[in-house]
Design a protein around this motif. Sequence first.
Motif, short mmCIF file in Angstrom:
data_model
loop_
_atom_site.label_atom_id
_atom_site.label_comp_id
_atom_site.label_asym_id
_atom_site.label_seq_id
_atom_site.Cartn_x
_atom_site.Cartn_y
_atom_site.Cartn_z
N ALA A 11 6.07 -53.84 -22.04
CA ALA A 11 5.71 -53.16 -23.06
C ALA A 11 4.44 -53.77 -23.68
O ALA A 11 3.30 -53.34 -23.77
N THR A 12 4.69 -55.02 -24.04
CA THR A 12 3.87 -55.76 -24.45
C THR A 12 2.59 -56.29 -23.66
O THR A 12 1.57 -55.99 -24.05
N ASP A 13 2.97 -56.50 -22.38
CA ASP A 13 1.84 -56.75 -21.42
C ASP A 13 1.21 -55.57 -20.98
O ASP A 13 -0.13 -55.83 -21.18
N LEU A 14 1.70 -54.34 -21.11
CA LEU A 14 0.94 -53.20 -20.69
C LEU A 14 0.13 -52.81 -21.79
O LEU A 14 -1.21 -52.16 -21.31
N HIS A 15 0.26 -53.41 -23.01
CA HIS A 15 -0.92 -52.89 -24.04
C HIS A 15 -2.13 -53.90 -23.91
O HIS A 15 -3.24 -53.15 -23.86
N LEU A 16 -2.06 -54.95 -23.48
CA LEU A 16 -3.01 -55.81 -23.07
C LEU A 16 -3.75 -55.28 -21.86
O LEU A 16 -5.09 -55.06 -21.83
N LEU A 36 1.10 -45.12 -18.47
CA LEU A 36 1.79 -46.22 -17.98
C LEU A 36 3.35 -46.38 -18.63
O LEU A 36 3.21 -46.11 -19.89
N TYR A 37 4.02 -46.67 -18.19
CA TYR A 37 5.63 -46.69 -18.73
C TYR A 37 6.18 -47.80 -18.53
O TYR A 37 6.18 -48.82 -17.37
N ALA A 38 6.66 -48.58 -19.59
CA ALA A 38 7.10 -49.73 -19.87
C ALA A 38 8.70 -49.83 -19.23
O ALA A 38 9.56 -49.06 -19.97
N SER A 65 3.52 -58.06 -14.00
CA SER A 65 3.97 -56.85 -15.15
C SER A 65 2.97 -55.97 -14.80
O SER A 65 1.55 -56.20 -14.56
N GLY A 66 3.38 -54.50 -15.07
CA GLY A 66 2.36 -53.65 -15.07
C GLY A 66 2.14 -53.32 -13.64
O GLY A 66 2.91 -53.54 -12.63
N GLY A 67 1.05 -52.72 -13.20
CA GLY A 67 0.77 -52.06 -11.89
C GLY A 67 0.98 -50.89 -11.76
O GLY A 67 1.21 -50.03 -12.64
N LEU A 68 0.99 -50.50 -10.44
CA LEU A 68 1.23 -49.07 -10.11
C LEU A 68 2.76 -48.74 -9.72
O LEU A 68 3.45 -48.02 -10.64
N VAL A 69 3.22 -49.34 -9.25
CA VAL A 69 4.76 -49.24 -8.75
C VAL A 69 5.42 -50.74 -8.39
O VAL A 69 4.50 -51.77 -8.32
#
Lengths: 377, 335, 206
Positions: free
Chosen positions: A126-131, A118-120, A231-235
């Motif tokens: 970046a914070t959200d992706l860690h969760l 996953l790329y932030a 936040s996050g997801g695929l695209v």
Amino acid sequence: MCRPQVVAAYPISPQTHIVEALSDLVRTGELAQCEYLTVESEFAAMSACIGASAVGARAYTASASQGLLFMAEAVFNASGLGLPIVMTVANRAIGAPINIWNDHSDAMALRDAGWIQLYAADVQEATDLHLQAFVVAERTSLPVMVCMDGFVLTHAVEEVDLPEQEQVDAFVPPFVPQQLLDPDDPVTIGAMVGPEAFTEVRYLMQQRMDTAIGTVAEVAHDFREAFGRSSGGLVRGYRLEDADTVLVTLGSVAGAATEVVDELREQGIAAGTLTLTCFRPWPDEAVREALAGARRVVVLERAFSVGRGSIVGQDVRDSLHDLPVTVVEAVGGLGGRPVRRSDVRRLVEGVAADLLPTGRLHFLDLDHALLASAGVR
Amino acid sequence: MTSTRETRLYQVGTFAAGNRLLDLEDRSVQAHPDRTNAITSGHRACRGCGEALGARFVLDAAVRAAGGDLVTANATGCLEVFSTPYPESSWQVPWLHSLFGNAPAVASGMAAGLRAQGRATRVVGQAGDGGTVDIGFGCLSGMFERNDDVLFVCYDNQGYMNTGVQRSGATPPAARTATTSTAGDVPGNPFGQGKSAPLIAMAHEIPYVATATVADLRDLEDKVTRAMEHHGARYLHVLVPCPLGWAADPSDTVRLARLATESGLFPLFEAEHGEVTGVTPIRHRVPVDDYLRLQGRYAHLFGEPGRPDLVARLQAGADRNIARFGLLEEGGDRP
Amino acid sequence: MFNVRFHGRGGQGVVTAAEMLSVAAFDCGLHAQAFPTFGSERTGAPVTSYCRVDDRPIRFHEPIEEPQAIVVQDPTLLHAVPVLAGVQPSSYVLLNTSRELSLAGVPDGDRVAPDRLVTLAATDLAREVLGRPVPNTALLGALAALTGVVPLEAVLVAIRQRFAGPVAEANVELAVRAHASVAHDSMGTVRAMGPARAGGTVGGRA
């Protein structure tokens, strides 16, 4: 916030302050029931995470660049064993020449390692992706890399909406391992598998990765429900409706891409941009759906395959293979060279005007004067 | 208090013969019908495999000491390959194989993960000499210096036997391997190379270091038990003859292990926090010839004309071990 | 958008300065972004840091090439690195020096508007107040006075967030004194003082 139980890390720029802060949190007791291992190499860091995860502990590490390559063998092993380890990759170039600054060569070199990548786009993400990463990892029993651009994001101070610990605890439930070394129910993990079953084991990995596409999307959806923030997801598409020319990026260039799109739209150029958050597993359908209406697509990435060219561009082209879309491949921002809005605008304008031929890799920001001084024409 | 304790029944050099005469708690782990059989029958080890024998005694003793609450990390190597041909496994303990060079780090991670969960489960890491003294050495040293709560066991058969008998950092001088052939002026593995992993382990001043062999299995069990009484990093280096790699008769495995110690080539000792606390004296000293002649890997030393000079150098090495560790007890036999 | 670029040497708190300015801006309800460029982390090496302040979210990440303000924490950098690169006629330049200083011969020095150049003996002031030659909080106080990008109170909040106890209070005093010397010289309100400030040296030894 995600309550890792074992953190094993070896210092490397630009990851150091992440693990320094974690070490402090463990020492002060703020991060309770967590062991911090000051290992002697990245190889040991990932190996310790493997051991910790196998006994049912939530394991985390962070690395970059040479460190990522040094642990490469264990990176592949972690995914082969199906251990849901989460690793932050503070994306950094790979030498020689040695370079401590940002590009994506490190994570891209491990794109086939069987990890979710996953790329932030910014510090908030970046914070959200860690969760999300811990949830995705533990739901799929696959390891996850959260890639954030070295220095550009790792050393940036930006406003971040930090969720409350209770919210995080509700979102990231305690780790329930799908396989466990348990003395009361002994299992053998990591047996030798010969030709009679190896293909099937790898097939199952592929199948699990395919499933993970759905999980990544689902967890991002749950995140939006829980935190009220997308936040996050695929695209993530931006002004893709009626977009004629679409810029595809991943990582921290995403923000500049949106600025450039706004500027070009004001100039009457029907531009849009697509940010790839999930690179592995490759979100084929989502990419195809997002880009189906475009006439031209330009992929700008911070790494390339020496001797071949674009890495992400190939995947994009493959997703669009039967659609009348031109795909232009570009690389920029290598080894810490900033990707400026002005460069990006020039690139997209060039593509929109059909000035950039396909079938070759375009360098966004070559210093021709420097090449000339080196006798290269 | 039984008289059997005073009776030294040296039948095969161990207390095995006297086992049934001992108090229950003094009997060997293997004498108990409810032993773990950590590595159970049906595995694919070669005839006369010293490593299979050593691993069973080590793990059964460790599991007993841990009250059954134990997990293991295993490096790539013979032990891993012969015990887990998918879909079969010989392991009756929780067992993980990750990579060749990372077993000590995996074990460290296990110990950390268990501690974080408040579990008292013990951790044993194991590898051959290649996985220990060569490719895994960085991870091993890191585990030692952090004093992670791991017992790491090296089954030393003095070479890369799994891949076809190549030289390792534990291969002794003059030994022939696939990468140290008998061609050249100094045939076999060069003199002046290699390392002593136990002495290096001691330099980390970890709580417990010991050497053992599969010749004295009660001694091996005792050392495992003692190691498990300690917490922190512990290291056990077990000499396990390899009939294939040593070009020896499979029936000579235990004999070779005994001759290695009785010649002084493989000293048996224990150390705590960097200090030697005990040595096993040589009861019946033998010349190194007795040990070397049984092994095809040294055959080039003994033909015609042979290399008595190199045998003498090996003898000198054994003599130095004997002097350094004080291996000749008072009145010990001399060759 | 207001862009500030800080130049200094490793150990002078260059990165911290930009971060504290961004925190001060957050405190005012503004959006901000701070980030450094590192060479390698050696004491004494030239370090550049950046801070963007805006009233709308900042979406992109790139170095500041046309700054509205340049803070030079170490005057020996003037001839060593292009500290004035991209300077605009309206850009403020805040120089830490205790000497009379001319920009003659400094690359782009001729592009600095004389009435936008201010010098402050921040290191001397820091030595006096903190007992340590770390000039960054003094320069932040002065920058607040000079540009009005954030009020002094917000700078003080940021300082107290960054440091604790006596260190925080000493840095607060340092920032207040630096701010006062610039504001006092300008003889106007903070917001209005910018263009009115005549080139000269304030604070410490002139």
